[in-house]
Design a protein around this motif. Structure first.
Motif, short mmCIF file in Angstrom:
data_model
loop_
_atom_site.label_atom_id
_atom_site.label_comp_id
_atom_site.label_asym_id
_atom_site.label_seq_id
_atom_site.Cartn_x
_atom_site.Cartn_y
_atom_site.Cartn_z
N PHE A 134 -21.07 -1.24 46.21
CA PHE A 134 -21.35 -2.55 45.62
C PHE A 134 -22.56 -2.45 44.71
CE2 PHE A 134 -22.73 -7.09 45.87
CZ PHE A 134 -21.56 -7.66 45.39
N ASP A 135 -22.29 -2.10 43.45
CA ASP A 135 -23.32 -2.02 42.43
C ASP A 135 -22.90 -2.90 41.25
OD1 ASP A 135 -21.26 -0.56 41.28
OD2 ASP A 135 -22.33 1.34 41.27
N LYS A 136 -23.65 -2.85 40.17
CA LYS A 136 -23.36 -3.75 39.05
C LYS A 136 -21.98 -3.48 38.45
CE LYS A 136 -26.78 -4.97 36.20
NZ LYS A 136 -27.71 -4.98 35.03
N SER A 153 -16.35 -5.42 37.81
CA SER A 153 -14.92 -5.17 38.03
C SER A 153 -14.30 -6.30 38.86
CB SER A 153 -14.75 -3.82 38.74
OG SER A 153 -13.41 -3.62 39.10
N ILE A 154 -15.01 -6.73 39.90
CA ILE A 154 -14.52 -7.83 40.75
C ILE A 154 -14.42 -9.12 39.93
CG2 ILE A 154 -15.11 -9.32 42.72
CD1 ILE A 154 -16.45 -6.75 43.95
N ILE A 155 -15.44 -9.38 39.12
CA ILE A 155 -15.47 -10.60 38.30
C ILE A 155 -14.28 -10.62 37.33
CG2 ILE A 155 -16.74 -11.80 36.47
CD1 ILE A 155 -19.32 -10.77 38.00
N VAL A 197 -11.86 -11.62 44.07
CA VAL A 197 -10.74 -10.80 44.55
C VAL A 197 -11.23 -9.37 44.74
CG1 VAL A 197 -8.46 -9.89 43.98
CG2 VAL A 197 -9.05 -12.25 43.36
N PHE A 198 -10.98 -8.81 45.94
CA PHE A 198 -11.41 -7.45 46.27
C PHE A 198 -10.19 -6.55 46.42
CE2 PHE A 198 -14.53 -10.47 47.73
CZ PHE A 198 -15.74 -9.91 47.33
N ASN A 199 -10.38 -5.28 46.06
CA ASN A 199 -9.29 -4.31 46.17
C ASN A 199 -9.01 -3.97 47.63
OD1 ASN A 199 -9.01 -4.08 43.36
ND2 ASN A 199 -10.60 -2.51 43.25
N ASN A 200 -7.73 -3.83 47.96
CA ASN A 200 -7.33 -3.37 49.28
C ASN A 200 -7.21 -1.85 49.28
OD1 ASN A 200 -7.12 -6.04 50.04
ND2 ASN A 200 -4.92 -6.14 49.65
N GLN A 201 -7.38 -1.25 50.44
CA GLN A 201 -7.22 0.19 50.56
C GLN A 201 -6.35 0.52 51.76
OE1 GLN A 201 -11.72 1.22 49.96
NE2 GLN A 201 -10.62 3.14 49.86
N GLN A 202 -5.53 1.56 51.59
CA GLN A 202 -4.80 2.11 52.72
C GLN A 202 -5.33 3.51 52.97
OE1 GLN A 202 -0.56 1.78 52.64
NE2 GLN A 202 -0.58 -0.43 52.40
#
Length: 322
Positions: free
Chosen positions: A232-234, A239-241, A250-255
């Protein structure tokens, strides 16, 4: 103790906190003395101070608990010293006064006071954001008693995760509204809200918070990283924005696939880089304690779905895939 004597004592504590290096003999006495001095002079209401404030994006902890965080030696050192360093860098570029937006001050503005004792008011100005009315009341007493009005542009009682920026002339944003593994508290929502409104050149502290999935056999000294869940950096915030609509982040999901032995457990680990030379790693503060991940399957090949959410509960949701 007179107000001037109080100021001089705080100045001396600040000098010890700002010294370079990881640890020195006077650091713990300075941080503890700093916390004790403030708690003795600025009494927090015992009932009101224990109450957390529930926000849509995590709990804003009660004033007493926020004050208690200041007793964590390396945490107070790295964040306060990191802020002082960031201010010095901006001043070297010829910008003054440096405007610092401090989101989530708690009752004492713990990270700002050593700076205000050390720098001149013409060099640094603060805007304070705090949601808790008890913390605001104590903070105003601190500013009055120490005669720090010249350093303070404004104080806003607000939820910093949705607050609309009044002026974009902000050089540094600092917020330490977090818990281990970025759970429970609104650090992520606060930073995304402010990054989305301020210029790209604004400095955000901490510069990076990394949460990793790890497995650990307790016979080993340190856990083994399985996957990085977020850095969690700038760059991450932008990217989230970009992939979000409005402030519905919105956050990326990971498997993730992994294999656990009978002796291993799964944990979330948190590393924090405030800025250069000011990091907090495994077990160096309560923010860096391991957070255990509860699984139904205890060993063998396991597939996991990992998702970060700002909704209740705030933090990483980790579920097994059948």
């Amino acid at each position: 103790m007179t107000n001037e004597e109080l100021r001089m004592r705080l100045l001396q504590y600040g000098k010890e906190i700002f010294k370079p290096g990881d640890f020195h003999d006077q650091l713990a006495p300075a941080v503890m003395g700093y916390s004790d001095l403030l708690s003795a002079h600025f009494v927090i209401d015992a009932k009101e101070g224990r109450a957390h404030i529930k926000t849509p994006h995590g709990n804003a902890i009660g004033s007493l608990w926020a004050a208690h965080c200041g007793r964590e030696v390396l945490r107070t050192q790295r964040f306060s010293r990191g802020l002082a360093h960031a201010i010095s860098v901006v001043l070297l570029k010829g910008k003054k006064p440096v405007h610092v937006l401090y989101a989530g001050t708690g009752p004492f503005a713990t990270l700002a006071l050593p700076v205000m004792m050390t720098f001149k008011a013409e060099d640094v100005q603060f805007t304070f954001l705090e949601i808790n009315p008890e913390s605001i009341n104590v903070l105003k007493r601190v500013i009055d008693t120490l005669d720090l009005h010249a350093y303070v542009k404004d104080i806003h009682q607000c939820d910093a995760s949705v607050w609309e920026v009044v002026s974009t002339d902000v050089d540094i944003v600092i917020s330490e509204t977090m818990y281990k593994a970025l759970s429970a508290e609104p650090q992520v929502a606060i930073m995304l809200n402010l990054v989305s409104q301020l210029p790209p050149e604004t400095v955000f502290l901490p510069e990076e918070i990394k949460v990793s999935l790890c497995k650990w056999n307790q016979r080993d000294q340190v856990p083994q990283q399985v996957a990085e869940l977020i850095s969690f950096d700038k760059e991450c915030m932008y990217s989230i924005i970009q992939q979000s609509s409005g402030k519905n982040w919105v956050f990326n999901n990971q498997q993730i696939q992994l294999t656990l032995s009978e002796e291993e457990q799964l944990y979330l680990a948190t590393d924090i880089r405030v800025n250069e030379g000011n990091t907090l790693l495994l077990n160096e503060s309560s923010l860096n304690l391991l957070a255990k991940v509860k699984l139904t399957k205890k060993q063998g090949a396991i597939s996991l779905h990992c998702r970060y959410s700002l909704q209740d509960p705030t933090g990483f949701s980790i579920s097994e895939i059948e």
